[in-house]
Design an enzyme around this catalytic site. Structure first.
Site, PDB file in Angstrom:
ATOM      1  N   LYS A   9       0.972  -1.272  -0.059  1.00 26.38           N
ATOM      2  CA  LYS A   9      -0.001  -0.054   0.014  1.00 26.38           C
ATOM      3  C   LYS A   9       0.766   1.382  -0.019  1.00 26.38           C
ATOM      4  O   LYS A   9       1.865   1.128   0.190  1.00 26.38           O
ATOM      5  CB  LYS A   9      -1.017  -0.001   1.114  1.00 26.38           C
ATOM      6  CG  LYS A   9      -2.061  -1.237   1.090  1.00 26.38           C
ATOM      7  CD  LYS A   9      -3.100  -1.131   2.293  1.00 26.38           C
ATOM      8  CE  LYS A   9      -4.004  -2.191   2.319  1.00 26.38           C
ATOM      9  NZ  LYS A   9      -5.107  -2.163   3.139  1.00 26.38           N
ATOM     10  N   TYR A  49     -12.868  -2.605  -3.184  1.00 28.93           N
ATOM     11  CA  TYR A  49     -13.341  -2.623  -1.837  1.00 28.93           C
ATOM     12  C   TYR A  49     -14.793  -2.588  -1.712  1.00 28.93           C
ATOM     13  O   TYR A  49     -15.394  -1.932  -0.895  1.00 28.93           O
ATOM     14  CB  TYR A  49     -12.708  -1.422  -0.823  1.00 28.93           C
ATOM     15  CG  TYR A  49     -11.351  -1.733  -0.688  1.00 28.93           C
ATOM     16  CD1 TYR A  49     -10.971  -2.780   0.167  1.00 28.93           C
ATOM     17  CD2 TYR A  49     -10.056  -0.609  -1.261  1.00 28.93           C
ATOM     18  CE1 TYR A  49      -9.566  -2.711   0.399  1.00 28.93           C
ATOM     19  CE2 TYR A  49      -9.013  -0.886  -0.524  1.00 28.93           C
ATOM     20  CZ  TYR A  49      -8.459  -2.057   0.076  1.00 28.93           C
ATOM     21  OH  TYR A  49      -7.244  -2.239   0.605  1.00 28.93           O
ATOM     22  N   ASN A 112      -2.333   0.041   7.021  1.00 27.46           N
ATOM     23  CA  ASN A 112      -1.796  -1.421   7.271  1.00 27.46           C
ATOM     24  C   ASN A 112      -0.470  -1.964   6.515  1.00 27.46           C
ATOM     25  O   ASN A 112      -0.567  -3.244   6.285  1.00 27.46           O
ATOM     26  CB  ASN A 112      -2.789  -2.042   7.769  1.00 27.46           C
ATOM     27  CG  ASN A 112      -3.968  -2.297   6.824  1.00 27.46           C
ATOM     28  OD1 ASN A 112      -3.634  -2.066   5.741  1.00 27.46           O
ATOM     29  ND2 ASN A 112      -4.957  -3.090   7.155  1.00 27.46           N
ATOM     30  N   HIS A 115      -2.204  -5.366   1.335  1.00 29.43           N
ATOM     31  CA  HIS A 115      -3.649  -6.017   1.077  1.00 29.43           C
ATOM     32  C   HIS A 115      -3.108  -7.403   0.813  1.00 29.43           C
ATOM     33  O   HIS A 115      -2.084  -7.667   0.126  1.00 29.43           O
ATOM     34  CB  HIS A 115      -4.418  -5.424   0.255  1.00 29.43           C
ATOM     35  CG  HIS A 115      -5.391  -6.107  -0.506  1.00 29.43           C
ATOM     36  ND1 HIS A 115      -6.470  -6.457   0.071  1.00 29.43           N
ATOM     37  CD2 HIS A 115      -5.346  -7.086  -1.515  1.00 29.43           C
ATOM     38  CE1 HIS A 115      -7.160  -7.354  -0.598  1.00 29.43           C
ATOM     39  NE2 HIS A 115      -6.658  -7.897  -1.553  1.00 29.43           N
ATOM     40  N   GLU A 126      -9.143 -11.300  -7.725  1.00 27.15           N
ATOM     41  CA  GLU A 126      -8.264 -10.111  -7.392  1.00 27.15           C
ATOM     42  C   GLU A 126      -7.127 -10.434  -8.396  1.00 27.15           C
ATOM     43  O   GLU A 126      -6.523  -9.319  -8.696  1.00 27.15           O
ATOM     44  CB  GLU A 126      -8.003 -10.104  -6.107  1.00 27.15           C
ATOM     45  CG  GLU A 126      -9.099  -9.590  -5.114  1.00 27.15           C
ATOM     46  CD  GLU A 126      -8.786  -9.554  -3.581  1.00 27.15           C
ATOM     47  OE1 GLU A 126      -7.406  -9.803  -3.349  1.00 27.15           O
ATOM     48  OE2 GLU A 126      -9.536  -9.193  -2.914  1.00 27.15           O
TER      49      GLU A 126
HETATM   50  P1  IDP Z   1      -8.237  -6.943   5.287  1.00 25.41           P
HETATM   51  O1  IDP Z   1      -7.251  -5.898   4.728  1.00 25.41           O
HETATM   52  O2  IDP Z   1      -7.242  -7.242   6.555  1.00 25.41           O
HETATM   53  O3  IDP Z   1      -8.515  -7.702   4.427  1.00 25.41           O
HETATM   54  P2  IDP Z   1     -10.691  -5.554   5.256  1.00 25.41           P
HETATM   55  O4  IDP Z   1     -11.758  -5.822   6.229  1.00 25.41           O
HETATM   56  O5  IDP Z   1     -11.245  -6.260   3.943  1.00 25.41           O
HETATM   57  O6  IDP Z   1      -9.496  -5.927   5.951  1.00 25.41           O
HETATM   58  O7  IDP Z   1     -10.684  -4.043   4.837  1.00 25.41           O
HETATM   59  C1  IDP Z   1      -9.837  -3.621   3.880  1.00 25.41           C
HETATM   60  C2  IDP Z   1      -8.932  -2.510   4.263  1.00 25.41           C
HETATM   61  O8  IDP Z   1      -9.842  -1.305   4.627  1.00 25.41           O
HETATM   62  C3  IDP Z   1      -8.010  -2.883   5.425  1.00 25.41           C
HETATM   63  O9  IDP Z   1      -6.837  -3.481   5.044  1.00 25.41           O
HETATM   64  C4  IDP Z   1      -7.779  -1.498   5.929  1.00 25.41           C
HETATM   65  O10 IDP Z   1      -7.005  -0.523   4.971  1.00 25.41           O
HETATM   66  C5  IDP Z   1      -9.254  -0.550   5.640  1.00 25.41           C
HETATM   67  N1  IDP Z   1     -10.015  -0.904   6.868  1.00 25.41           N
HETATM   68  C6  IDP Z   1     -10.846  -2.003   7.169  1.00 25.41           C
HETATM   69  N2  IDP Z   1     -11.380  -1.712   8.564  1.00 25.41           N
HETATM   70  C7  IDP Z   1     -11.206  -0.372   8.724  1.00 25.41           C
HETATM   71  C8  IDP Z   1     -11.659   0.727   9.769  1.00 25.41           C
HETATM   72  O11 IDP Z   1     -12.425   0.360  10.735  1.00 25.41           O
HETATM   73  N3  IDP Z   1     -11.259   1.948   9.614  1.00 25.41           N
HETATM   74  C9  IDP Z   1     -10.358   2.423   8.546  1.00 25.41           C
HETATM   75  N4  IDP Z   1      -9.832   1.846   7.586  1.00 25.41           N
HETATM   76  C10 IDP Z   1     -10.331   0.330   7.801  1.00 25.41           C
HETATM   77 MG    MG Z   2     -10.086  -7.767   2.704  1.00 24.59          MG
END
Ligand code: IDP
Ligand code: MG
Length: 153
Positions: A9, A49, A112, A115, A126
């Site tokens: 990212k 997303y 984080n 992805h 994907e």
């Molecule tokens: P993942 O990346 O661990 O699969 P997902 O639930 O698919 O998690 O969410 C995709 C991305 O959306 C996350 O990696 C993060 O960057 C962002 N995200 C998820 N939950 C939150 C939140 O509560 N606040 C802000 N960003 C979030």
């Molecule tokens: Mg995800």
């Protein structure tokens, strides 16, 4: 062998973590079969997303993901989807296990650093979302002789 998608990212690109992150996956024994830098647009992010489209943080997430280029990786290996998710760590990076990429390099739930496809079904959608067929490279990796037992190859 399974294939899965990783996006390094914008926060990781900005923080100079690209090499370190690719290295973690390589050292795990995953085979790199696709790699490119790309700048994501709204359309691909809406698709990627879609499960978060109605969340209040969606716009912020989308802006973040467009803020710098990302590095897309296609990784191959035995049960690669789950193996990559384990190496990646949980979404909320400050609570991710030490030794995982998110656990070691991030503090945020949004920024984080990586992805990773969350299931085989997601990976099958994907990988083609980010790679054309001619951008995936099939080749023999001699390392497999040592990464896997004979009956796993
Ligand atoms: P993942 O990346 O661990 O699969 P997902 O639930 O698919 O998690 O969410 C995709 C991305 O959306 C996350 O990696 C993060 O960057 C962002 N995200 C998820 N939950 C939150 C939140 O509560 N606040 C802000 N960003 C979030
Ligand atoms: Mg995800």
């Amino acid at each position: 062998m399974e294939r899965t998608l990783v996006l390094i990212k914008p926060d990781a690109v900005q923080r100079g973590l690209v090499g370190e992150i690719i290295s973690r996956f390589e050292k795990k024994g995953l085979k790199l079969v696709g790699l490119k830098m790309m700048t994501l647009d709204e359309a691909v992010l809406r698709e990627h997303y879609a499960h978060l489209a109605d969340k209040p943080f969606f716009e912020g997430l989308s802006n973040f993901m467009k803020s710098s280029p990302v590095i897309a990786l296609c990784l191959e290996g035995l049960e690669a989807v789950d193996a990559v998710r384990l190496v990646t760590g949980i979404t909320k990076a400050r609570e991710a296990d030490g030794g995982t990429i998110r656990g070691d390099f991030a503090m945020s739930v949004s920024c984080n650093v990586v992805h990773a496809s969350d299931s085989r079904e997601s990976a099958e959608k994907e990988v083609p979302r980010f790679f054309n067929p001619d951008e995936i490279h099939e080749y023999f990796k001699s390392e497999y002789v040592h990464v896997y037992a004979e009956d796993e190859r």
